[in-house]
Design an enzyme around this catalytic site. Structure first.
Site, mmCIF file in Angstrom:
data_model
loop_
_atom_site.group_PDB
_atom_site.id
_atom_site.type_symbol
_atom_site.label_atom_id
_atom_site.label_comp_id
_atom_site.label_asym_id
_atom_site.label_seq_id
_atom_site.Cartn_x
_atom_site.Cartn_y
_atom_site.Cartn_z
ATOM 1 N N CYS A 1 9.671 -22.496 -3.478
ATOM 2 C CA CYS A 1 11.120 -23.141 -3.211
ATOM 3 C C CYS A 1 12.279 -22.203 -3.424
ATOM 4 C CB CYS A 1 11.261 -23.507 -3.992
ATOM 5 S SG CYS A 1 10.147 -25.401 -4.036
ATOM 6 N N ARG B 1 9.358 -16.318 1.141
ATOM 7 C CA ARG B 1 9.378 -16.830 -0.211
ATOM 8 C C ARG B 1 8.182 -17.737 0.648
ATOM 9 N NH1 ARG B 1 12.193 -15.900 -4.863
ATOM 10 N NH2 ARG B 1 11.842 -17.988 -5.665
ATOM 11 N N TRP C 1 8.979 -25.701 -0.557
ATOM 12 C CA TRP C 1 7.927 -25.943 -0.968
ATOM 13 C C TRP C 1 7.189 -27.022 -1.330
ATOM 14 C CZ3 TRP C 1 3.365 -24.324 -3.901
ATOM 15 C CH2 TRP C 1 1.825 -23.615 -2.773
ATOM 16 N N ASN D 1 13.478 -25.507 -8.828
ATOM 17 C CA ASN D 1 12.352 -24.744 -7.838
ATOM 18 C C ASN D 1 11.662 -24.930 -9.290
ATOM 19 O OD1 ASN D 1 13.441 -23.595 -5.369
ATOM 20 N ND2 ASN D 1 13.939 -22.011 -6.973
ATOM 21 N N GLY D 2 10.447 -25.376 -9.118
ATOM 22 C CA GLY D 2 9.470 -25.795 -10.074
ATOM 23 C C GLY D 2 8.860 -26.966 -10.887
ATOM 24 N N GLU E 1 -9.639 -6.774 -0.510
ATOM 25 C CA GLU E 1 -8.224 -6.892 -0.449
ATOM 26 C C GLU E 1 -8.347 -7.460 1.618
ATOM 27 O OE1 GLU E 1 -5.515 -7.197 -1.811
ATOM 28 O OE2 GLU E 1 -3.888 -6.837 0.217
ATOM 29 N N LYS F 1 -6.126 -9.866 3.345
ATOM 30 C CA LYS F 1 -5.565 -10.138 4.828
ATOM 31 C C LYS F 1 -5.486 -10.847 5.600
ATOM 32 C CE LYS F 1 -2.381 -9.033 2.324
ATOM 33 N NZ LYS F 1 -2.077 -8.309 1.362
ATOM 34 N N GLU G 1 -5.499 -14.813 5.471
ATOM 35 C CA GLU G 1 -4.079 -15.665 5.043
ATOM 36 C C GLU G 1 -3.337 -14.933 6.426
ATOM 37 O OE1 GLU G 1 -2.278 -12.073 1.934
ATOM 38 O OE2 GLU G 1 -1.526 -13.585 2.388
ATOM 39 N N HIS H 1 -28.625 -9.636 -2.171
ATOM 40 C CA HIS H 1 -29.086 -10.988 -2.549
ATOM 41 C C HIS H 1 -28.660 -11.822 -2.324
ATOM 42 C CE1 HIS H 1 -30.535 -8.034 -5.838
ATOM 43 N NE2 HIS H 1 -29.672 -7.200 -5.509
ATOM 44 N N LYS I 1 5.670 -16.922 -0.667
ATOM 45 C CA LYS I 1 5.566 -15.265 -1.051
ATOM 46 C C LYS I 1 5.740 -14.870 -2.755
ATOM 47 C CE LYS I 1 5.987 -11.344 -0.774
ATOM 48 N NZ LYS I 1 4.937 -10.117 -0.397
HETATM 49 O O1 M6R Z 1 4.222 -10.972 -6.763
HETATM 50 P P1 M6R Z 1 2.845 -10.967 -7.056
HETATM 51 O O2 M6R Z 1 2.157 -9.793 -6.864
HETATM 52 O O3 M6R Z 1 2.506 -11.222 -8.283
HETATM 53 O O4 M6R Z 1 2.552 -11.646 -5.871
HETATM 54 C C1 M6R Z 1 0.628 -12.391 -6.519
HETATM 55 C C2 M6R Z 1 0.024 -13.377 -4.925
HETATM 56 O O5 M6R Z 1 0.412 -13.963 -5.297
HETATM 57 C C3 M6R Z 1 0.115 -12.153 -4.177
HETATM 58 O O6 M6R Z 1 -0.494 -11.134 -4.018
HETATM 59 C C4 M6R Z 1 -0.127 -12.960 -3.167
HETATM 60 O O7 M6R Z 1 -1.862 -12.745 -2.885
HETATM 61 C C5 M6R Z 1 -0.506 -12.058 -1.717
HETATM 62 N N1 M6R Z 1 0.617 -13.026 -0.697
HETATM 63 C C6 M6R Z 1 -1.145 -11.336 -1.333
HETATM 64 O O8 M6R Z 1 -1.104 -10.793 0.278
#
Ligand code: M6R
Length: 609
Positions: free
Chosen positions: A2, A27, A75, A99-100, A482, A486, A489, A505, A604
């Protein structure tokens, strides 16, 4: 997650509020709303499901005059994404954005319903509106009502409230969700992220945990969690105003991929001598602390966790120190053993990730000798609450999929390895070699980015796939993880990463022609082992996509596509091999037509647990 924007001004504020929301779009959100009080005390509220553009169109069609207002991108956590669940929420004269998560919203809702309050949404936020209205009947002011109400909340909140009978002020409260006050001339602002307010001010005051503040056009008065009036520092931001613009690029993600050479150049600048990392790089007192450190515990989430995993290889093999890495949401709820002289290192792009922040706070009580954060946002909660901070200087990262934040974190962690290693047997020659490797990064990254066209072509072969497997060994295993994160997501293709030696395994059972296998293969001491793993896949009919060192002699054929990656020093290979995987995900997502910068269901900055 949010976003919040608010303003108290003489001029009409609706455009400032909507522009602020637009700048927070990155975000992640599902609906947006704004409420403004006009000069005659009339409240106008507009809410829309979907993008800020829908709200902006509604505002254009129905002017919303007034100098005091609040706005929000939601959100969904409690209640589906819909107009009736979108913020702001109203109770009598009170309007609120939040927010929260108010974790005890259930019992509060029941108590308020018993008093006759009618709920019009499924959100936890609506209890704030009704509870503050209820408290206002007893308290003499909105400020006192909010101070009384927040004592009854458990959970996390960054909240802004407005009373339409007195639009001269906003009251804001922060616990667990960030809020920053923007200071103008004869007008003041509030937001969940300074980026929202850069068009109107560069002077900011960051609220601390438990703060409640009253904001008028001329003044800002802050009270701490015990109700005592306190001063909070005012900082001048040098964040880039243009951070919110895509420039020549089609997406923020692509822009941010291409910004990596300059982001890394900025991250290195002024921090290295010819043969070592400068002591002040990690802040005052870093050298004294590092001399004592015997163990490092890293905590982080998502992409930042993957950079921590790479760092473990570096810290143990080069830094001469033991290191554990753990996902923050697990670490915070586990009773862990704290080794003597342990340093807690948190890694985060935003500096506001709820689980990482909670892990840091927990560690403070647990006997660590100090804390360091590797972070991209100055003034964020992690930076303010850690003993030491390394700022990654990546610049604003807008795309939800983290790219330049990750590679600049790796640069920071390589420098941490140097800084710690010099007290643990890293020789002067090794330090000099590592410094030279780090300095070569910007140019090597530029060279690697030229692979984009061939990777774009390769991406076409992924468009009809539903599953994929990423393989790596050693410090390339986290890079495979990683890469898989990517791809899943932003393209929504299921992707898993395995340490290549683990294939036989179990996962070998999955191999067939419909399951692309992506391999990262630098020319290092594990190359022969990796080649054997690749042959195991080929023998079972798997189709391979190998990103390999030009000297590793992988050849393209009917079942194997090879992309040659520039030869680099092993220290920086994890950073270099990240680039083709970022590009692959990006181009696959383009072919699949997904929302690259704001993938479905994601935020974000994850400020709730
Ligand atoms: O702001 P942060 O680095 O603490 O965020 C952690 C994760 O939420 C963030 O890296 C998330 O996995 C990304 N969307 C990955 O691309």
């Amino acid at each position: 997650m949010c976003g919040i924007v608010g303003a108290v001004a003489q001029r009409d504020v609706v455009d400032i509020l909507v522009e602020g929301l637009r700048r927070l779009e990155y975000r992640g959100y599902d609906s947006a709303g704004v409420a403004v009080v006009g000069t005659a005390g009339e409240l106008q509220r507009l809410r829309r499901l979907g993008k800020v553009k829908e709200l902006a169109d509604a505002v254009a069609a129905q002017p919303v005059p007034g100098g005091t207002g609040i706005a929000h991108t939601r959100w969904a956590t409690h209640g589906e994404p819909s107009e009736r669940n979108a913020h702001p929420h109203v109770s009598g004269n009170i309007t609120v954005v939040h927010n929260g998560i108010i974790e005890n919203h259930g019992p509060l809702r029941q108590a308020l319903q018993a008093k006759g309050y009618v709920f019009n949404s499924d959100t936890d936020t609506e209890v704030i509106a009704h509870l503050v209205e209820d408290e206002l009947k007893k308290a003499g002011s909105l400020l006192a009502a909010v101070q009384n109400a927040v004592k009854q909340f458990s959970g996390a909140y960054g909240t802004v409230l407005m009373d339409k009978t007195d639009p001269s002020h906003l009251v804001v409260a922060r616990s667990g969700s960030p809020l920053v006050i923007g200071l103008g001339i004869g007008e003041n602002f509030i937001a969940s992220d300074q980026l929202a307010l850069l068009p109107v001010t560069r002077r900011f005051m960051f609220l601390e945990e438990g703060d409640v503040a009253e904001i008028t056009r001329q003044s800002v008065t802050v009270y701490d969690k015990s109700g005592v009036q306190v001063e909070r520092a005012v900082v001048e931001s040098n964040a880039s105003y243009d951070a919110g613009d895509k420039g020549q690029y089609r997406h923020f993600m692509l822009k941010e991929i291409y910004e990596q050479p300059s982001a890394i150049n900025n991250t290195l600048e002024g921090r290295l001598s010819n043969d070592s990392v400068l002591d002040e790089t990690f802040g005052n007192g870093a050298a004294d602390l590092f001399k004592k450190v015997k163990h490092i515990q890293i905590v982080a989430c998502g992409t930042s966790y993957h950079s921590g995993m790479v760092a473990r290889y570096w810290l143990e093999s080069l830094g001469g120190i033991s290191c554990n890495v753990e996902i923050a949401s697990e670490f915070r709820y586990r009773k862990s053993f704290v080794q003597p002289n342990s340093l807690l290192v948190s890694i985060s792009q935003s500096g506001e990730t709820a689980d990482t922040l909670a892990a840091l706070r927990m560690a403070k009580e647990a006997g660590y000798i100090g804390s360091l954060t590797i972070c991209n946002v100055a003034g964020s909660s992690l930076v303010r609450e850690s003993d030491l901070a390394f700022m990654t200087r990546a610049g604003a990262e807008i795309g939800v999929a983290s790219t330049k934040a990750f590679t600049t974190q790796l640069v920071g962690l390589a420098m941490l390895t140097l800084a710690i290693g010099k007290y643990n047997g890293l020789t002067a020659a090794q330090q000099q070699e590592m410094v030279t490797a780090l300095r070569s990064l910007p140019a090597k990254l530029e060279e690697t980015l030229t692979l984009a066209t061939s990777i774009e072509t390769l991406a076409e072969e992924f468009a009809d796939k539903h599953h994929s497997l990423f393989l790596g060994r050693g410090d390339q295993y986290p890079i495979a993880m990683e890469g898989a994160l990517k791809l899943k997501e932003i393209s929504y293709i299921h992707a898993e990463a395995y340490a290549a030696g683990e294939l036989k395994h179990g996962p070998l059972a999955l191999i067939d022609a419909d399951m692309p296998i992506i391999v990262v293969a630098p020319n290092n001491e594990l190359l022969e082992k990796l080649q054997s793993n690749v042959e195991e896949v080929r023998a079972r009919g798997g189709i391979l996509y190998v990103f390999a060192d030009i000297d590793a002699h992988f050849k393209s054929d009917a079942t194997q596509r090879v992309v040659n990656v520039p030869h680099v020093h092993p220290l920086i290979a994890p950073i270099i091999y990240t680039i083709p995987l970022q590009l692959l995900s990006y181009y696959v997502a383009i072919i699949k037509g997904t929302d690259v910068d704001q993938p479905r269901n994601l935020a974000k900055s994850v400020t709730v647990e």
